[in-house]
Design a protein around this motif. Sequence first.
Motif, PDB file in Angstrom:
ATOM      1  N   LEU A  93       4.192  -1.471   0.393  1.00 44.44           N
ATOM      2  CA  LEU A  93       3.271  -2.576   0.703  1.00 44.44           C
ATOM      3  C   LEU A  93       2.345  -2.073   1.954  1.00 44.44           C
ATOM      4  N   MET A  94       2.691  -1.396   2.627  1.00 41.77           N
ATOM      5  CA  MET A  94       1.951  -0.633   3.889  1.00 41.77           C
ATOM      6  C   MET A  94       0.830   0.088   2.861  1.00 41.77           C
ATOM      7  N   ARG A  95       1.276   0.967   2.193  1.00 47.34           N
ATOM      8  CA  ARG A  95       0.351   1.722   1.343  1.00 47.34           C
ATOM      9  C   ARG A  95      -0.686   1.022   0.315  1.00 47.34           C
ATOM     10  N   TYR A  96      -0.357  -0.368  -0.179  1.00 49.78           N
ATOM     11  CA  TYR A  96      -0.906  -1.029  -0.975  1.00 49.78           C
ATOM     12  C   TYR A  96      -1.994  -1.853  -0.176  1.00 49.78           C
ATOM     13  N   LEU A  97      -1.503  -2.203   0.943  1.00 49.84           N
ATOM     14  CA  LEU A  97      -2.664  -2.826   1.810  1.00 49.84           C
ATOM     15  C   LEU A  97      -3.750  -2.053   2.312  1.00 49.84           C
ATOM     16  N   ASN A  98      -3.245  -0.588   2.555  1.00 48.47           N
ATOM     17  CA  ASN A  98      -4.635   0.399   2.804  1.00 48.47           C
ATOM     18  C   ASN A  98      -5.090   0.423   1.658  1.00 48.47           C
ATOM     19  N   TYR A  99      -4.606   0.662   0.302  1.00 46.22           N
ATOM     20  CA  TYR A  99      -5.355   0.696  -0.934  1.00 46.22           C
ATOM     21  C   TYR A  99      -6.348  -0.493  -1.072  1.00 46.22           C
ATOM     22  N   LYS A 100      -5.952  -1.645  -0.887  1.00 52.21           N
ATOM     23  CA  LYS A 100      -6.819  -2.802  -1.035  1.00 52.21           C
ATOM     24  C   LYS A 100      -7.818  -2.868   0.150  1.00 52.21           C
ATOM     25  N   GLU A 104      -5.149   7.454   2.637  1.00 53.88           N
ATOM     26  CA  GLU A 104      -3.903   7.913   3.192  1.00 53.88           C
ATOM     27  C   GLU A 104      -4.394   9.212   3.924  1.00 53.88           C
ATOM     28  N   THR A 105      -3.647   9.199   5.182  1.00 55.79           N
ATOM     29  CA  THR A 105      -3.722  10.412   5.953  1.00 55.79           C
ATOM     30  C   THR A 105      -2.342  11.136   5.696  1.00 55.79           C
ATOM     31  N   PHE A 106      -2.775  12.485   5.302  1.00 59.15           N
ATOM     32  CA  PHE A 106      -1.412  13.338   5.041  1.00 59.15           C
ATOM     33  C   PHE A 106      -1.101  13.973   6.151  1.00 59.15           C
ATOM     34  N   ARG A 107       0.147  14.240   6.342  1.00 61.43           N
ATOM     35  CA  ARG A 107       0.674  14.741   7.702  1.00 61.43           C
ATOM     36  C   ARG A 107       0.620  16.394   7.389  1.00 61.43           C
ATOM     37  N   LYS A 108       0.459  17.033   8.346  1.00 59.32           N
ATOM     38  CA  LYS A 108       0.168  18.734   8.296  1.00 59.32           C
ATOM     39  C   LYS A 108       1.428  19.325   8.350  1.00 59.32           C
ATOM     40  N   LEU A 136      -1.089   2.674  -7.054  1.00 54.96           N
ATOM     41  CA  LEU A 136      -1.267   3.701  -5.641  1.00 54.96           C
ATOM     42  C   LEU A 136      -1.210   5.386  -6.424  1.00 54.96           C
ATOM     43  N   ALA A 137      -1.764   6.209  -5.837  1.00 56.39           N
ATOM     44  CA  ALA A 137      -1.641   7.461  -6.190  1.00 56.39           C
ATOM     45  C   ALA A 137       0.060   7.932  -5.831  1.00 56.39           C
ATOM     46  N   PRO A 138       0.220   8.910  -6.828  1.00 58.06           N
ATOM     47  CA  PRO A 138       1.698   9.422  -6.425  1.00 58.06           C
ATOM     48  C   PRO A 138       1.788  10.183  -5.135  1.00 58.06           C
ATOM     49  N   LEU A 139       2.955   9.911  -4.436  1.00 56.72           N
ATOM     50  CA  LEU A 139       3.049  10.631  -3.280  1.00 56.72           C
ATOM     51  C   LEU A 139       3.707  12.057  -3.329  1.00 56.72           C
ATOM     52  N   LYS A 140       2.984  12.979  -2.754  1.00 51.16           N
ATOM     53  CA  LYS A 140       3.331  14.524  -3.012  1.00 51.16           C
ATOM     54  C   LYS A 140       3.566  14.974  -1.524  1.00 51.16           C
ATOM     55  N   ARG A 141       3.155  14.433  -0.551  1.00 48.65           N
ATOM     56  CA  ARG A 141       3.018  14.761   0.818  1.00 48.65           C
ATOM     57  C   ARG A 141       3.593  13.674   1.832  1.00 48.65           C
ATOM     58  N   PHE A 142       3.920  13.896   2.790  1.00 49.71           N
ATOM     59  CA  PHE A 142       4.378  12.794   3.700  1.00 49.71           C
ATOM     60  C   PHE A 142       2.978  12.313   4.437  1.00 49.71           C
ATOM     61  N   ILE A 143       2.914  10.924   4.740  1.00 50.26           N
ATOM     62  CA  ILE A 143       1.750  10.348   5.085  1.00 50.26           C
ATOM     63  C   ILE A 143       1.945   9.662   6.584  1.00 50.26           C
ATOM     64  N   THR A 144       0.892   9.562   7.253  1.00 50.80           N
ATOM     65  CA  THR A 144       0.797   8.603   8.520  1.00 50.80           C
ATOM     66  C   THR A 144       1.175   7.025   8.444  1.00 50.80           C
ATOM     67  N   TYR A 145       1.432   6.564   9.326  1.00 54.23           N
ATOM     68  CA  TYR A 145       1.603   5.259   9.190  1.00 54.23           C
ATOM     69  C   TYR A 145       0.289   4.242   9.596  1.00 54.23           C
ATOM     70  N   ASP A 146      -0.935   4.921   9.780  1.00 51.83           N
ATOM     71  CA  ASP A 146      -1.943   4.168  10.101  1.00 51.83           C
ATOM     72  C   ASP A 146      -2.770   3.494   8.962  1.00 51.83           C
ATOM     73  N   GLY A 147      -3.912   3.234   9.334  1.00 50.15           N
ATOM     74  CA  GLY A 147      -4.665   2.537   8.352  1.00 50.15           C
ATOM     75  C   GLY A 147      -5.290   1.195   8.736  1.00 50.15           C
ATOM     76  N   SER A 148      -5.048   0.263   7.781  1.00 51.10           N
ATOM     77  CA  SER A 148      -5.491  -1.262   8.465  1.00 51.10           C
ATOM     78  C   SER A 148      -4.550  -1.925   9.428  1.00 51.10           C
ATOM     79  N   VAL A 149      -5.097  -2.974  10.161  1.00 47.77           N
ATOM     80  CA  VAL A 149      -4.092  -3.655  11.126  1.00 47.77           C
ATOM     81  C   VAL A 149      -2.949  -4.257  10.281  1.00 47.77           C
TER      82      VAL A 149
END
Length: 171
Positions: free
Chosen positions: A155-162, A167-171, A100-113
Motif C-alpha cells: 500500500l505504501m508503494r501503491y500510494l506513491n505510485y498514485k 521510489e528511491t532506491f537504497r544505495k 507496481l514495478a517489480p522490486l529488484k532493490r531495497f527502497i526507502t520509506y519516503d514519498g507522500s505523507v
Amino acid sequence: MKIYTKKGDLGETDLISERVLKSNQAIHLVGELDEASARLALAKHYIQDEEILRDLEKVDHYLFLISSILVDPLGKLGLFVDPDATIELEEAIDVMDIKLAPLKRFITYDGSVEAIQISLLRTQVRKIERLLVGFSTDEAILKYINRLSDYLFTLMRYLNYKANISETFRK
C-alpha cells in the motif's frame, strides 16, 4: 460514567478471566495494537481513496478483534480471526502489485505523507508480529498480522505510485 476507576493505580488490570500486572505480555500486545490503531487513524486522515479507506476500516476491525482475543485467554468470548481476512489482504496486495514495478532493490520509506504514515503503521505491525511469535495465540492471528505487514508495504508503494512519486532506491 467516569473514565477513571482507580483499579489500576497499583499496576494491575483485567483480562477477561483474571487480574494481571500491566506488564503482562497480553497487555503489552494490546497496547501495541492500540498504537497501531491510532497510527491507522492518522494515516486514514491523509488518504482520499474510498476503496483504500474501506480496506483500512477492515484492518482496524481486525486490530481491535485481535486485541479482544488476546485479553480472553480462555476463549470465553468465542472470538477468532477468519482465515478469509488473510486471503482478502492477499487479494488486495495482488490488485495493487499489478500496477507496481517489480522490486529488484531495497527502497526507502519516503514519498507522500500518506505513504509515510502507512510505513509507520507497517513498522508498528511488524513489532506486533515479533511480540506475537513468543506469545501463545492462534495461527490465524499470526498469519493475518504477517500478511498485514505485506499489505501495508505494498500500500505504501501503491500510494506513491498514485501520487506519481518515484521510489528511491537504497544505495
